[in-house]
Scaffold this motif. Structure first.
Motif, PDB file in Angstrom:
ATOM      1  N   PHE A 273       0.841  -1.168   0.024  1.00 31.88           N
ATOM      2  CA  PHE A 273       0.040   0.479   0.158  1.00 31.88           C
ATOM      3  C   PHE A 273       0.484   1.886   0.197  1.00 31.88           C
ATOM      4  CE2 PHE A 273      -2.997   3.157   2.542  1.00 31.88           C
ATOM      5  CZ  PHE A 273      -3.744   3.543   1.178  1.00 31.88           C
ATOM      6  N   ASN A 274       0.321   2.092  -1.016  1.00 33.70           N
ATOM      7  CA  ASN A 274       1.701   3.623  -0.672  1.00 33.70           C
ATOM      8  C   ASN A 274       0.438   4.291  -0.365  1.00 33.70           C
ATOM      9  OD1 ASN A 274       2.482   5.794  -1.307  1.00 33.70           O
ATOM     10  ND2 ASN A 274       3.284   5.498  -4.201  1.00 33.70           N
ATOM     11  N   PRO A 275       0.609   4.939   1.110  1.00 38.48           N
ATOM     12  CA  PRO A 275      -0.255   6.270   1.130  1.00 38.48           C
ATOM     13  C   PRO A 275      -0.480   7.384   0.720  1.00 38.48           C
ATOM     14  CG  PRO A 275       1.267   5.232   2.955  1.00 38.48           C
ATOM     15  CD  PRO A 275       1.680   4.270   1.848  1.00 38.48           C
ATOM     16  N   GLY A 276       0.807   8.032  -0.210  1.00 36.52           N
ATOM     17  CA  GLY A 276       0.151   9.032  -1.033  1.00 36.52           C
ATOM     18  C   GLY A 276      -0.375   8.866  -2.350  1.00 36.52           C
ATOM     19  N   THR A 277      -0.898   7.901  -2.698  1.00 35.74           N
ATOM     20  CA  THR A 277      -1.591   7.285  -3.738  1.00 35.74           C
ATOM     21  C   THR A 277      -3.509   6.825  -3.436  1.00 35.74           C
ATOM     22  OG1 THR A 277      -0.814   5.176  -4.924  1.00 35.74           O
ATOM     23  CG2 THR A 277      -0.100   7.156  -5.541  1.00 35.74           C
ATOM     24  N   GLY A 278      -2.463   6.138  -1.955  1.00 37.12           N
ATOM     25  CA  GLY A 278      -4.547   5.484  -1.550  1.00 37.12           C
ATOM     26  C   GLY A 278      -4.109   3.920  -2.734  1.00 37.12           C
ATOM     27  N   MET A 279      -3.302   3.491  -3.220  1.00 36.37           N
ATOM     28  CA  MET A 279      -3.404   2.730  -4.218  1.00 36.37           C
ATOM     29  C   MET A 279      -2.679   1.423  -3.774  1.00 36.37           C
ATOM     30  SD  MET A 279      -6.130   2.537  -5.295  1.00 36.37           S
ATOM     31  CE  MET A 279      -6.210   1.617  -7.202  1.00 36.37           C
ATOM     32  N   ASN A 280      -2.285   0.471  -3.858  1.00 40.51           N
ATOM     33  CA  ASN A 280      -1.051  -0.382  -3.775  1.00 40.51           C
ATOM     34  C   ASN A 280      -0.478  -0.408  -5.108  1.00 40.51           C
ATOM     35  OD1 ASN A 280      -2.138  -1.936  -1.478  1.00 40.51           O
ATOM     36  ND2 ASN A 280      -3.443  -3.604  -3.000  1.00 40.51           N
ATOM     37  N   ARG A 281       0.830  -0.227  -5.151  1.00 40.94           N
ATOM     38  CA  ARG A 281       1.989  -1.274  -5.910  1.00 40.94           C
ATOM     39  C   ARG A 281       2.892  -2.304  -5.725  1.00 40.94           C
ATOM     40  NH1 ARG A 281       5.393   2.726  -2.026  1.00 40.94           N
ATOM     41  NH2 ARG A 281       7.070   1.407  -1.819  1.00 40.94           N
ATOM     42  N   LEU A 282       3.412  -2.423  -6.839  1.00 41.51           N
ATOM     43  CA  LEU A 282       4.330  -4.202  -6.422  1.00 41.51           C
ATOM     44  C   LEU A 282       5.484  -3.195  -6.337  1.00 41.51           C
ATOM     45  CD1 LEU A 282       2.687  -5.869  -9.390  1.00 41.51           C
ATOM     46  CD2 LEU A 282       2.143  -6.219  -7.637  1.00 41.51           C
ATOM     47  N   ASP A 283       6.247  -4.121  -4.933  1.00 38.68           N
ATOM     48  CA  ASP A 283       7.632  -3.444  -5.025  1.00 38.68           C
ATOM     49  C   ASP A 283       7.977  -5.476  -5.474  1.00 38.68           C
ATOM     50  OD1 ASP A 283       6.784  -1.095  -4.940  1.00 38.68           O
ATOM     51  OD2 ASP A 283       7.209  -1.578  -2.592  1.00 38.68           O
ATOM     52  N   THR A 284       9.363  -5.342  -6.160  1.00 38.49           N
ATOM     53  CA  THR A 284      10.322  -6.495  -5.722  1.00 38.49           C
ATOM     54  C   THR A 284      10.952  -6.452  -4.333  1.00 38.49           C
ATOM     55  OG1 THR A 284      10.174  -5.764  -8.084  1.00 38.49           O
ATOM     56  CG2 THR A 284      12.002  -7.546  -7.351  1.00 38.49           C
ATOM     57  N   VAL A 285      10.658  -7.416  -4.007  1.00 40.07           N
ATOM     58  CA  VAL A 285      11.510  -8.000  -2.587  1.00 40.07           C
ATOM     59  C   VAL A 285      12.055  -9.195  -2.585  1.00 40.07           C
ATOM     60  CG1 VAL A 285       9.816  -6.637  -2.030  1.00 40.07           C
ATOM     61  CG2 VAL A 285       9.723  -8.825  -1.865  1.00 40.07           C
ATOM     62  N   TYR A 286      12.683  -9.804  -2.148  1.00 43.68           N
ATOM     63  CA  TYR A 286      13.691 -10.592  -1.342  1.00 43.68           C
ATOM     64  C   TYR A 286      12.267 -11.413  -1.171  1.00 43.68           C
ATOM     65  CZ  TYR A 286      18.247  -8.161  -2.110  1.00 43.68           C
ATOM     66  OH  TYR A 286      19.306  -7.516  -2.941  1.00 43.68           O
ATOM     67  N   ILE A 287      12.799 -13.307  -1.327  1.00 41.85           N
ATOM     68  CA  ILE A 287      11.619 -14.195  -0.328  1.00 41.85           C
ATOM     69  C   ILE A 287      12.315 -14.447   0.719  1.00 41.85           C
ATOM     70  CG2 ILE A 287      11.124 -14.671  -2.682  1.00 41.85           C
ATOM     71  CD1 ILE A 287      13.308 -17.590  -2.230  1.00 41.85           C
ATOM     72  N   SER A 288      11.553 -15.114   1.049  1.00 40.42           N
ATOM     73  CA  SER A 288      11.361 -15.449   3.183  1.00 40.42           C
ATOM     74  C   SER A 288      12.327 -17.356   3.117  1.00 40.42           C
ATOM     75  CB  SER A 288      10.555 -15.532   3.720  1.00 40.42           C
ATOM     76  OG  SER A 288       9.319 -16.591   2.427  1.00 40.42           O
ATOM     77  N   ALA A 358      -4.042  -0.303  12.807  1.00 37.27           N
ATOM     78  CA  ALA A 358      -4.752   1.386  12.593  1.00 37.27           C
ATOM     79  C   ALA A 358      -5.101   2.074  11.777  1.00 37.27           C
ATOM     80  CB  ALA A 358      -4.585   1.606  14.257  1.00 37.27           C
ATOM     81  N   GLY A 359      -3.583   2.668  11.506  1.00 32.38           N
ATOM     82  CA  GLY A 359      -3.721   3.974  10.777  1.00 32.38           C
ATOM     83  C   GLY A 359      -3.931   3.347   9.196  1.00 32.38           C
ATOM     84  N   ALA A 360      -4.248   2.583   8.641  1.00 31.83           N
ATOM     85  CA  ALA A 360      -4.330   1.576   7.341  1.00 31.83           C
ATOM     86  C   ALA A 360      -5.863   0.986   7.301  1.00 31.83           C
ATOM     87  CB  ALA A 360      -3.581   0.209   7.180  1.00 31.83           C
ATOM     88  N   VAL A 361      -6.242   1.085   8.926  1.00 30.05           N
ATOM     89  CA  VAL A 361      -8.207   1.181   8.892  1.00 30.05           C
ATOM     90  C   VAL A 361      -8.814   2.159   8.623  1.00 30.05           C
ATOM     91  CG1 VAL A 361      -9.572   0.191  10.264  1.00 30.05           C
ATOM     92  CG2 VAL A 361      -7.115  -1.155  10.138  1.00 30.05           C
ATOM     93  N   ALA A 362      -7.820   3.246   9.270  1.00 33.01           N
ATOM     94  CA  ALA A 362      -8.744   4.488   9.423  1.00 33.01           C
ATOM     95  C   ALA A 362      -8.702   4.974   8.636  1.00 33.01           C
ATOM     96  CB  ALA A 362      -7.987   5.546  10.192  1.00 33.01           C
ATOM     97  N   GLN A 363      -7.918   5.096   7.624  1.00 31.10           N
ATOM     98  CA  GLN A 363      -7.235   5.399   5.918  1.00 31.10           C
ATOM     99  C   GLN A 363      -8.522   5.372   4.823  1.00 31.10           C
ATOM    100  OE1 GLN A 363      -3.714   5.862   4.009  1.00 31.10           O
ATOM    101  NE2 GLN A 363      -4.335   6.908   2.515  1.00 31.10           N
ATOM    102  N   ALA A 364      -8.278   3.669   5.166  1.00 34.73           N
ATOM    103  CA  ALA A 364      -9.529   2.591   4.677  1.00 34.73           C
ATOM    104  C   ALA A 364     -11.089   2.605   5.058  1.00 34.73           C
ATOM    105  CB  ALA A 364      -9.858   1.320   4.133  1.00 34.73           C
ATOM    106  N   ARG A 365     -11.319   3.103   6.525  1.00 39.02           N
ATOM    107  CA  ARG A 365     -12.464   4.191   6.383  1.00 39.02           C
ATOM    108  C   ARG A 365     -12.981   5.233   5.785  1.00 39.02           C
ATOM    109  NH1 ARG A 365     -12.762   1.248  12.949  1.00 39.02           N
ATOM    110  NH2 ARG A 365     -13.820  -0.459  11.650  1.00 39.02           N
ATOM    111  N   ASP A 366     -12.458   5.909   6.204  1.00 41.04           N
ATOM    112  CA  ASP A 366     -12.073   7.693   5.432  1.00 41.04           C
ATOM    113  C   ASP A 366     -12.737   7.373   3.633  1.00 41.04           C
ATOM    114  OD1 ASP A 366     -11.684   8.454   7.833  1.00 41.04           O
ATOM    115  OD2 ASP A 366      -9.941   9.717   7.357  1.00 41.04           O
ATOM    116  N   LEU A 367     -11.658   6.731   3.086  1.00 45.73           N
ATOM    117  CA  LEU A 367     -12.260   5.990   1.958  1.00 45.73           C
ATOM    118  C   LEU A 367     -13.612   5.906   1.370  1.00 45.73           C
ATOM    119  CD1 LEU A 367     -11.705   6.478  -1.504  1.00 45.73           C
ATOM    120  CD2 LEU A 367     -10.874   3.973  -1.067  1.00 45.73           C
ATOM    121  N   LEU A 368     -14.148   4.252   2.437  1.00 44.74           N
ATOM    122  CA  LEU A 368     -15.227   4.059   1.871  1.00 44.74           C
ATOM    123  C   LEU A 368     -16.446   4.913   2.344  1.00 44.74           C
ATOM    124  CD1 LEU A 368     -14.438   1.021   3.288  1.00 44.74           C
ATOM    125  CD2 LEU A 368     -14.445   1.222   0.793  1.00 44.74           C
ATOM    126  N   ARG A 369     -16.607   5.739   3.202  1.00 49.15           N
ATOM    127  CA  ARG A 369     -17.265   6.868   3.474  1.00 49.15           C
ATOM    128  C   ARG A 369     -17.283   8.122   2.784  1.00 49.15           C
ATOM    129  NH1 ARG A 369     -15.896   6.382   9.419  1.00 49.15           N
ATOM    130  NH2 ARG A 369     -13.872   8.060   9.028  1.00 49.15           N
TER     131      ARG A 369
END
Length: 466
Positions: A273-288, A358-369
């Motif tokens: 999740f990118n809080p700046g755009t409010g959307m997901n983005r794909l990142d390249t990361v190392y596996i576990s 909690a922050g991601a939950v609040a941002q999601a609720r704001d968008l849905l409202r």
């Protein structure tokens, strides 16, 4: 094997076993394999349901589904009245819908269906955490029939991991060694489609020079057709060798015939999740480490094998033990809309392995409202239910519904497809950010389903596979 072993249990009665598989290819093949072991075809005792494809009947007792399908089942019937057992397979992947569906099942078990049985499975699972979530459920471990796999790391302790932006070059160099030294077929794990195509082009250049003889190169990723995916996993003709270039779609629940060697880039794409755009983005990361174990295991399904890893043994020890749960990384707007429809106002009313931020939950609720999907009490609105029914992200669903009300629904659907799928223009087009020519091309296809775009068309040097 586990669902088949449970078919004769008295508690099953006339109800079904629902088995969750995270990936469509794995769901289809798991159902086909179980049906084969019963001497049947998929759609009889064992069936499956994935996006845009159903294969089951009235006699089906084991139904293999993907994650979004199970969520929809639970939303329609919270009791899962026709199911006796829900199996969560490959739970180590910790996808958002898997966590959500398990939370729904646990509440359904507590309030509506005390007799509903739950089983969580994986070859690499944080068993203590899962057992604790399931109220100290017993843990059953089975070694099963396995073959030894030799893990071969980069040799020097000072070796740097290949640059993720140049991983394709490093893989091609390693494949030259593997093709010269190892017999049989090879499975190569790449982070994404772009890297797969780069390796494919490089190998085909060498094939043209007759360097590797009769070699089959088979890409394997989610956007391919069913026929192309089947070609990658089916055995090749005697005397030929195959290189399967795959994303982590091949990490679990698949056996690719003839594979005795794995080449692992150690990278994957994850949605964050990118809080700046409010959307997901794909990142390249190392596996576990868990994912690395799953990948190397592909070389030992049918006999002894080898796994070549593009990192050192000391670097391996510094990898995360388990993959991060998607619920901690992803945009939570779709999740919060599902919870509102379920009737949950606070996330802690459900049981989670990892509680949402909690922050991601609040941002999601704001968008849905703002979209009118929920009210001030976090209850879902009629518009919110319409958003949920589209199956798209709430932002895009809102766009399509409002556009349809003003007579522009078709264009809105095209825009939603353009925004959520891979770019339909190749790099040769110049990668302009203007969406207008892409939209114009898709509009043209409405009137001509055989449309193709090439150098002679108005939109030059682009390709669209319909």
């Amino acid at each position: 094997v586990v669902p088949l072993a449970l078919l004769d249990q008295p508690w099953l009665g006339n109800k079904k076993i629902i088995m969750l598989e995270p990936r469509r290819l794995a769901a289809r093949n798991a159902a086909a394999r179980m049906a084969f072991l019963l001497g049947e075809k998929a759609g009889e005792t064992v069936g499956y349901q994935i996006r845009a494809e159903r294969c089951y009947g009235k006699q089906t007792k084991i139904l293999v589904v993907t994650e979004g399908i199970l969520t929809r089942m639970l939303q329609r019937d919270p009791e899962l009245a026709d199911a006796a057992l829900v199996i969560f397979d490959e739970f180590h992947e910790r996808n958002l819908h898997a966590d959500l569906s398990l939370a729904f099942c646990l509440q359904s078990q507590e309030l509506l269906r005390p007799g509903l049985k739950l089983l969580v499975m994986s070859a690499t699972l944080d068993t203590s955490a899962v057992s604790q979530l399931l109220e100290n459920a017993p843990v059953i471990s089975s070694q099963g029939r396995t073959f030894p796999v030799e893990n071969i790391f980069l040799q020097t302790t000072t070796a740097a991991r290949p640059d993720p932006n140049r991983i394709a070059d490093a893989v091609v160099r390693l494949l030259e060694q593997v093709l010269a030294e190892e017999p049989g077929n090879a499975l190569v794990f790449m982070p994404g489609v772009r890297e797969i195509k780069r390796v494919e082009r490089a190998l085909k250049t060498r094939l043209a020079a007759q360097q590797y003889g009769d070699l089959i190169i088979a890409p394997l990723y989610g956007d391919l057709s069913r026929e192309q995916q089947d070609r990658a996993i089916q055995p090749c003709d005697a005397g030929r060798r195959k290189i399967v270039l795959a994303t982590n779609i091949a990490e679990t629940s698949l056996t690719i015939e003839g594979v005795s060697t794995v080449v692992d880039s150690g990278l994957q794409r994850v949605s964050r999740f990118n809080p700046g755009t409010g959307m997901n983005r794909l990142d390249t990361v190392y596996i576990s480490q868990d994912s690395a174990d799953q990948r190397s295991g592909r070389a030992g399904r049918l006999g002894p094998g080898k796994c070549y890893r593009l990192w050192t043994q000391s670097q391996h020890k510094r990898l995360a033990r388990h993959s991060s749960a998607e619920i901690l990384l992803s945009d939570l707007a779709p999740l919060m809309l599902e919870l509102a429809n379920w009737g949950v106002r606070e996330v802690d009313e459900l049981r989670w392995m990892d509680s949402p931020n909690a922050g991601a939950v609040a941002q999601a609720r704001d968008l849905l409202r703002e979209l009118g999907a929920i009210d001030e009490n976090f209850s879902i609105s009629p518009h919110g239910r319409r958003l949920l029914d589209t199956g798209a992200h709430p932002r895009l669903a809102h766009m399509m519904i409002r556009a349809a009300e003003s007579g522009h629904g078709y264009d809105a659907c095209l825009l939603a497809a353009l925004l959520t799928e891979r770019d339909i223009f190749t790099a040769g087009f110049g990668r302009t950010a203007d969406i207008a020519p892409r939209l114009a091309l898709l509009r043209a296809i409405k009137h001509d389903t055989s449309a193709r775009c090439d150098e002679s068309a108005n939109l030059q040097q682009c390709r669209l596979v319909i």
